[in-house]
Design a protein around this motif. Sequence first.
Motif, PDB file in Angstrom:
ATOM      1  N   LYS A 268       0.739  -1.388   0.105  1.00 17.92           N
ATOM      2  CA  LYS A 268       0.167  -0.188  -0.088  1.00 17.92           C
ATOM      3  C   LYS A 268       1.096   0.910   0.039  1.00 17.92           C
ATOM      4  CE  LYS A 268      -4.341  -1.595   2.082  1.00 17.92           C
ATOM      5  NZ  LYS A 268      -5.267  -1.594   3.043  1.00 17.92           N
ATOM      6  N   GLN A 269       1.921   0.662   0.364  1.00 13.55           N
ATOM      7  CA  GLN A 269       2.734   2.199   0.777  1.00 13.55           C
ATOM      8  C   GLN A 269       3.211   2.956  -0.715  1.00 13.55           C
ATOM      9  OE1 GLN A 269       3.570   4.241   2.846  1.00 13.55           O
ATOM     10  NE2 GLN A 269       4.400   5.642   2.068  1.00 13.55           N
ATOM     11  N   SER A 270       3.556   2.021  -1.951  1.00 13.90           N
ATOM     12  CA  SER A 270       4.195   2.308  -2.795  1.00 13.90           C
ATOM     13  C   SER A 270       2.829   2.616  -3.905  1.00 13.90           C
ATOM     14  CB  SER A 270       4.911   0.978  -3.713  1.00 13.90           C
ATOM     15  OG  SER A 270       5.800   0.375  -3.126  1.00 13.90           O
ATOM     16  N   VAL A 271       1.455   1.922  -3.422  1.00 10.29           N
ATOM     17  CA  VAL A 271       0.442   2.413  -4.125  1.00 10.29           C
ATOM     18  C   VAL A 271      -0.397   3.623  -4.078  1.00 10.29           C
ATOM     19  CG1 VAL A 271      -1.576   2.230  -4.234  1.00 10.29           C
ATOM     20  CG2 VAL A 271      -0.240  -0.393  -4.370  1.00 10.29           C
ATOM     21  N   LEU A 275      -0.137   7.111  -6.236  1.00 14.04           N
ATOM     22  CA  LEU A 275      -1.216   8.447  -6.331  1.00 14.04           C
ATOM     23  C   LEU A 275      -1.169   9.482  -6.132  1.00 14.04           C
ATOM     24  CD1 LEU A 275      -4.166   5.817  -4.676  1.00 14.04           C
ATOM     25  CD2 LEU A 275      -3.976   5.608  -7.040  1.00 14.04           C
ATOM     26  N   ALA A 276       0.133   9.597  -5.423  1.00 15.29           N
ATOM     27  CA  ALA A 276       0.380  10.761  -4.872  1.00 15.29           C
ATOM     28  C   ALA A 276       0.705  11.578  -6.069  1.00 15.29           C
ATOM     29  CB  ALA A 276       1.692  11.220  -3.821  1.00 15.29           C
ATOM     30  N   ALA A 305      -7.542  11.279  -9.541  1.00 14.44           N
ATOM     31  CA  ALA A 305      -8.010  12.496  -9.456  1.00 14.44           C
ATOM     32  C   ALA A 305      -7.873  12.957  -8.075  1.00 14.44           C
ATOM     33  CB  ALA A 305      -9.319  12.060 -10.361  1.00 14.44           C
ATOM     34  N   PRO A 306      -7.332  13.839  -8.104  1.00 18.25           N
ATOM     35  CA  PRO A 306      -7.464  14.177  -6.488  1.00 18.25           C
ATOM     36  C   PRO A 306      -8.577  15.175  -5.724  1.00 18.25           C
ATOM     37  CG  PRO A 306      -6.195  16.511  -7.842  1.00 18.25           C
ATOM     38  CD  PRO A 306      -7.198  14.749  -9.211  1.00 18.25           C
ATOM     39  N   TYR A 307      -8.872  15.065  -4.466  1.00 11.70           N
ATOM     40  CA  TYR A 307      -9.981  15.642  -4.216  1.00 11.70           C
ATOM     41  C   TYR A 307      -9.357  16.661  -2.961  1.00 11.70           C
ATOM     42  CZ  TYR A 307      -9.818  12.146   0.012  1.00 11.70           C
ATOM     43  OH  TYR A 307      -9.092  11.012   0.556  1.00 11.70           O
ATOM     44  N   ARG A 308     -10.525  17.858  -2.788  1.00 11.37           N
ATOM     45  CA  ARG A 308      -9.987  18.737  -2.411  1.00 11.37           C
ATOM     46  C   ARG A 308     -11.254  19.527  -1.076  1.00 11.37           C
ATOM     47  NH1 ARG A 308      -8.761  19.175  -7.834  1.00 11.37           N
ATOM     48  NH2 ARG A 308      -6.590  20.504  -7.761  1.00 11.37           N
ATOM     49  N   VAL A 317      -6.790  11.382  -3.111  1.00 13.05           N
ATOM     50  CA  VAL A 317      -6.855  11.363  -4.197  1.00 13.05           C
ATOM     51  C   VAL A 317      -7.866  10.050  -4.650  1.00 13.05           C
ATOM     52  CG1 VAL A 317      -5.234  10.062  -6.292  1.00 13.05           C
ATOM     53  CG2 VAL A 317      -4.646  11.611  -4.310  1.00 13.05           C
ATOM     54  N   VAL A 318      -7.989   9.327  -5.173  1.00  9.19           N
ATOM     55  CA  VAL A 318      -9.168   8.570  -5.252  1.00  9.19           C
ATOM     56  C   VAL A 318      -8.993   8.356  -6.218  1.00  9.19           C
ATOM     57  CG1 VAL A 318     -11.103   9.402  -3.952  1.00  9.19           C
ATOM     58  CG2 VAL A 318     -10.932  10.352  -7.100  1.00  9.19           C
ATOM     59  N   GLY A 319      -9.377   6.720  -7.035  1.00 11.49           N
ATOM     60  CA  GLY A 319      -8.705   6.424  -8.075  1.00 11.49           C
ATOM     61  C   GLY A 319      -9.206   4.193  -8.713  1.00 11.49           C
ATOM     62  N   VAL A 320      -8.550   3.923  -9.767  1.00 13.05           N
ATOM     63  CA  VAL A 320      -9.569   2.620  -9.819  1.00 13.05           C
ATOM     64  C   VAL A 320      -8.163   2.338 -10.407  1.00 13.05           C
ATOM     65  CG1 VAL A 320     -11.852   2.591  -9.989  1.00 13.05           C
ATOM     66  CG2 VAL A 320     -10.245   3.463 -12.396  1.00 13.05           C
ATOM     67  N   ILE A 321      -7.801   0.702 -10.482  1.00  9.97           N
ATOM     68  CA  ILE A 321      -6.471  -0.005 -10.766  1.00  9.97           C
ATOM     69  C   ILE A 321      -7.469  -1.297 -11.780  1.00  9.97           C
ATOM     70  CG2 ILE A 321      -4.571  -1.398 -10.265  1.00  9.97           C
ATOM     71  CD1 ILE A 321      -4.533   0.014  -7.606  1.00  9.97           C
TER      72      ILE A 321
END
Length: 350
Positions: A268-271, A275-276, A305-308, A317-321
């Motif tokens: 998870k750290q690499s993921v 995402l960052a 995509a980032p959320y604010r 950040v949210v996203g899909v893999i």
Amino acid sequence: MTTPPIIELTSRARDIFRLVVEGYLTTGVPVGSRTLAGGSGLNLSPASIRSVLADLERLGLLAAPHTSAGRMPTESGLRLFVDGMMQVAEPTREERAAIQSRLSEPGPIEAALEATSTILSDLSACAGVVMVPQREPRLRQLSLMSIGDRRVLAVMVGEDGAIENRIIELSAAVPPGALEEASNYITAHLNGRTLPEAARAMQADIASGQNALNAASRDLIERGIAIWSEDAARRPILIVRGQANLLDEAALSDLERVRSLLDDLENKQSVSELLAMARDARSARIFIGSENRLFALSGSSVIAAPYRDREGRVVGVVGVIGPTRLNYARVVPMVDFTARSLGQTLSKFI
């Protein structure tokens, strides 16, 4: 080989390239010249189409996995398609309603983040991921209750209504009066502060001797500070849901790729570091296959995509893999919409 700009392709080559990519993304099957000649409206013979397909293959945009098996886009071809040809399809009314409904459910911020990951996974048929906001919640109250001779339950309440429990192991039993004294003292220092702010204030106060705490209460507070600090450092920074969506029939035919992908998701750290990279993007950012080191072996794509927060600052950040063969035109705007919706939901918390 450098990917040519889309404008360097002839109109015939662009049309055939687009049809191959769209066909492959829809079916997962390489597209052949006979398929293109039969129902694509190209009005070209299979021989003419094969000639263009060969040119696109020489340019590194298409590949033939097997002899006479048709063509499929390479990662370079997918990048060219996504950047220069893709026509996005906005989320449907039903999809928008489903996202907003899940995010509007009452509960603490953690519930909204988990709901985001789950709804993205459900709608995209991929794995949904959410990077937890880099924030320190402000706390309102703390209560200490004895649950044994040397064990104490600490219940913390945040200003956002979130409740967290921790077990504190003591070196010796403490009288009930010490629990009440410590609870009142900590609450006074916690109120309106983050945990690190409150810990620093309490440590400085205890070290200076500017309090009337007895030894038992001081020991309880100091142990509590250590437990809370350690627990905060271990908090997950990533929420992943829907890994099972990645195990489709195509994936199961390549068990080594599946094993590599699941191993990547465990890291998870690499993921989170991947995402960052989308934090500074204005909208969704797309990573295709080997464009990112983490998923190079498994050949997966990431859309993030980032959320604010309410002040427009990026907090996560949210996203899909998913596989490189995913519906980018549908998923990209879906991730963007979810990021905006999550930001609006979190505006009442952060």
